[in-house]
Design a protein around this motif. Sequence first.
Motif, PDB file in Angstrom:
ATOM      1  N   GLY A 150      78.752  -1.290 -16.934  1.00 52.82           N
ATOM      2  CA  GLY A 150      77.436  -0.986 -17.495  1.00 52.82           C
ATOM      3  C   GLY A 150      77.267   0.425 -18.027  1.00 52.82           C
ATOM      4  O   GLY A 150      76.206   0.783 -18.515  1.00 52.82           O
ATOM      5  N   SER A 151      78.294   1.238 -17.938  1.00 47.34           N
ATOM      6  CA  SER A 151      78.193   2.616 -18.426  1.00 47.34           C
ATOM      7  C   SER A 151      79.303   2.898 -19.435  1.00 47.34           C
ATOM      8  O   SER A 151      80.298   2.171 -19.498  1.00 47.34           O
ATOM      9  N   THR A 152      79.111   3.970 -20.168  1.00 45.72           N
ATOM     10  CA  THR A 152      80.132   4.364 -21.140  1.00 45.72           C
ATOM     11  C   THR A 152      81.488   4.515 -20.458  1.00 45.72           C
ATOM     12  O   THR A 152      81.599   5.132 -19.397  1.00 45.72           O
ATOM     13  N   LEU A 153      82.495   3.927 -21.076  1.00 45.49           N
ATOM     14  CA  LEU A 153      83.839   3.951 -20.509  1.00 45.49           C
ATOM     15  C   LEU A 153      84.345   5.385 -20.393  1.00 45.49           C
ATOM     16  O   LEU A 153      84.253   6.164 -21.343  1.00 45.49           O
ATOM     17  N   GLU A 154      84.880   5.719 -19.234  1.00 42.70           N
ATOM     18  CA  GLU A 154      85.531   7.017 -19.039  1.00 42.70           C
ATOM     19  C   GLU A 154      87.035   6.795 -19.083  1.00 42.70           C
ATOM     20  O   GLU A 154      87.556   5.947 -18.355  1.00 42.70           O
ATOM     21  N   PHE A 155      87.705   7.560 -19.899  1.00 42.71           N
ATOM     22  CA  PHE A 155      89.133   7.334 -20.121  1.00 42.71           C
ATOM     23  C   PHE A 155      89.981   8.112 -19.114  1.00 42.71           C
ATOM     24  O   PHE A 155      89.585   9.178 -18.621  1.00 42.71           O
ATOM     25  N   ASP A 156      91.161   7.550 -18.865  1.00 41.33           N
ATOM     26  CA  ASP A 156      92.181   8.197 -18.031  1.00 41.33           C
ATOM     27  C   ASP A 156      91.677   8.552 -16.640  1.00 41.33           C
ATOM     28  O   ASP A 156      92.108   9.543 -16.045  1.00 41.33           O
ATOM     29  N   THR A 157      90.762   7.765 -16.139  1.00 45.56           N
ATOM     30  CA  THR A 157      90.240   7.972 -14.784  1.00 45.56           C
ATOM     31  C   THR A 157      90.360   6.660 -14.012  1.00 45.56           C
ATOM     32  O   THR A 157      89.784   5.643 -14.417  1.00 45.56           O
ATOM     33  N   LEU A 158      91.057   6.692 -12.914  1.00 43.53           N
ATOM     34  CA  LEU A 158      91.292   5.478 -12.136  1.00 43.53           C
ATOM     35  C   LEU A 158      90.056   5.180 -11.291  1.00 43.53           C
ATOM     36  O   LEU A 158      90.051   5.375 -10.076  1.00 43.53           O
ATOM     37  N   LYS A 159      89.013   4.709 -11.976  1.00 48.14           N
ATOM     38  CA  LYS A 159      87.741   4.525 -11.274  1.00 48.14           C
ATOM     39  C   LYS A 159      87.217   3.102 -11.375  1.00 48.14           C
ATOM     40  O   LYS A 159      86.179   2.791 -10.800  1.00 48.14           O
TER      41      LYS A 159
END
Lengths: 266, 396
Positions: free
Chosen positions: A43-52
Amino acid sequence: MKKQLPVLVILITGLLILTACNKGSNKDDPGKLNLYFTHLADGSTLEFDTLKYLNAAGNPYLVSEIQYFISDVTVYRDDGTAFLLDSGEDIHYVDTDLPDTWNYALPDDIEPGTYDSISFTFGINEEKNKSQLFVNPPESNMFWPELLNGGYHYMKLNGKWKSAGDTIRPFNFHMGIGQVYDTLTGVITDFVQNYFRVSLPASGFTIEPGKTVSFEVRMDVQQWFENPHVYDLNYWGGKMMQNQAALQTAKENGHNVFSVQKLLLE
Amino acid sequence: MSNDKRQKPVHPLLPPLAGGFILLAGLMLLFTTCQKHGPVDNVPAPTPYRIEIPYGFPTKLNIPVDNPMTVEGIELGRYLFYDGRLSGRTHPDSLMTCASCHRQERSFEAGVDHPDFPGGFPHGITGKPTHHVMLPMINLVWNQNGYGWSGFLYPDNPSEYFRNIEDFVRLAVEAPDEISGDTTRTRDLIQSIPGYPELFKKAFGSDKVTFRNIEKAIAQFVRTLISANSKFDKYMRGEVQLNQSELNGYVLFTTEEGADCFHCHGGFGNPLFTTHLFYNNGKDTVFTDPMDRFQVTGDPADHGAYKVTTLRNIELQGPYMHDGRFATLEEVIDLYSHNLKQSPYVSPLMHHVNDGGIQLTAGEKQDLLSFIKTLRDDDFLTNPAFAKPQSFPDEK
C-alpha cells in the motif's frame, strides 16, 4: 521581483489578450489520455534495495529495479465500442530507474464523452514483438534471445529474497515468450505467447473537449506473488525465462497487479 | 515604478520591452563590429561527417551539440591522437599521447604485451600507475550512460568539465598517472608546429589553437572508432554461419539456464555487447575502491559496481576487470563459472552467485570462448583510417 514588474505586466496583458481572442474549446475538440506509472508494495510507494517486504509465500524480499512494456492501450465507451490508441507510441517502456519513462502521454485524439474503462496489453503482442523493433537503449536492453523466439522481455523485475536457511538469493522475475521443450531431447518444439490484457478496474472517465484526463497507474509488486497463485520463490527459484510453468503462473497473477487512480490534473 | 535605470525606456514613446530590445540589438551590433576573432573570412565551412549506422545498431548517437562531427575535425583529431607532442613536450623521451597506451592492434587498449606497460598496466610519464586499467575504446559514440569505469563523465553532469570524451582528453593530458602535462603548454606547442594552425582553421574556422578545440578534434576522431564487422556481425547479417562450437557458445551466452551473459553483455538485440550500465559482478566481498560507481551515485547498492565492458575484441583487451586482476579470458570465464562471491552489493542479475557461478564444464567453457572470439573484428584492428598517419602536419 520589483525590477521585473513592468515586464510581468506586459506578459500578463499579452496573455489576457491571447486568452480573450481564443474562442474556447469546440464541443467536438478531442481530448487526450495520460498515464503515470507508480510502483507500490504493502500500500505504500515501493522502496528499492531494502529487504523489508514479505510476499504471500512468506519470502522476505527486496526489489532492485522493474523494467517493463505496456502496449495497445484501449478505451471503451459505455456502449461497448472499443478505441485502440495506437496511432503514435503504441508500446511504452517503463523503468523504475528512469523517471522520464514513468509518464505515458498518449498522442491519440480521444472523442469527448464518457468512457467505461481502460485496458492495455502487458508486454507486447505476437504481431509486434519482433527483434530489432527497438535498436536504442533502454528498450533494446530488453531484448529476448533469438533462441527463445526473439523479441523483448515483457518485464524484468530484479531483486533478492531470503531463502530457507536465511540465505540471500537473487531473483530475476523475467517475463516473456515461453518455450515448449521435448522432454527427451531438450529441443524447443514450440513457443508460448505470454502477453496478456489487463483491464483496469474503476477506470471510467469523461473526456471534455480539448482536455486531458490523467491516471496514476499503480503496480502493486506484492500481487505478482499472490493472486490467484502464491508464487513461492523457494519453489520456483530465482529464474523463469525457460520455465513456462513459472511464466504461466506469473502471467495469471499479472491480471491483478495494476490499479488506477484518477489524477486531478489538466 | 522602479528606480532602476535599466527599466527606463530609451525613448519616452517606446515601452520598456521595446527599449530593451533596441539596446540589446545595439550592443550585439557593437560587439560584432568590434570583434577581432569572429568567424574568419574566406574559410569554407568544414564538411559534415555522417556516421553510417551498422545493422542493428542504435540510431541515437552521443555527439555533443557543440562538437558536430566534421571530416576536417576528425583528420585533425587523428593527428593529435598519435602525436606525442600532445604532451606539450618535445624531448623524444618525454613524448606521450593517446596512442602511447591506446594501440589499434590491441583494439585501442594497451594489451598485455605492451612493450612499455608489462601485463597491460599503464603508467604515466612519471611512472605512476593508473588507478584502473583501460576500458575498450570501441563504439563509444553509442555510450549514453557515462564514460569511465564509474561513469563519472556523463552528459548531464552539473559540472560542464566532466561530461564527455572531450573532457577525457583534458584529464588525460593533466593526470600525473597519464600524460602529466599542462593544457596551456600543449596548446602553445601545437600552435607553434607548422601545419597545425591551418588544420585548426579548416576544422574550427580559426587558426588560433585552443585546448577546447584540441579536445573536440580528438573526441571526433574517437567517435569514428566503430567496430561492426566481426564474424558475429556477419552472422547477424546472414553472410556467414558460425561453427558448432561457436553456436554452442552462443546458446550458452544468450540463455538464462546457460551462462546468461546477455543480460549485461548484449547479443543479437544489442550488438554493442554492453548495456553501458554498472554492476557489482560478485568478484569481491569488501569494497574500498574510492573510484567505483558508488562514488558517483552515492547509492549504497552501487558499492563495487563498475561499467559493463563491451565484449567486442575482448580477446585482445586484457588484462580484465577494473583492476586488471585477470590476464586471460579463461580466468574470467572461471570467475563466472566457479569463483563468484556473495555480498550485499552483488547485482541480482548474478543469479548463480550462491552456487559460486554457472558451473560450466570444460567443454562448455571452450564453446563460450569460441563464441566470444567471434566478436573479434580484424577490419577494425587494421582499418587505415584509424591508424597512425604516415606523417604529421610539419613533416609534409
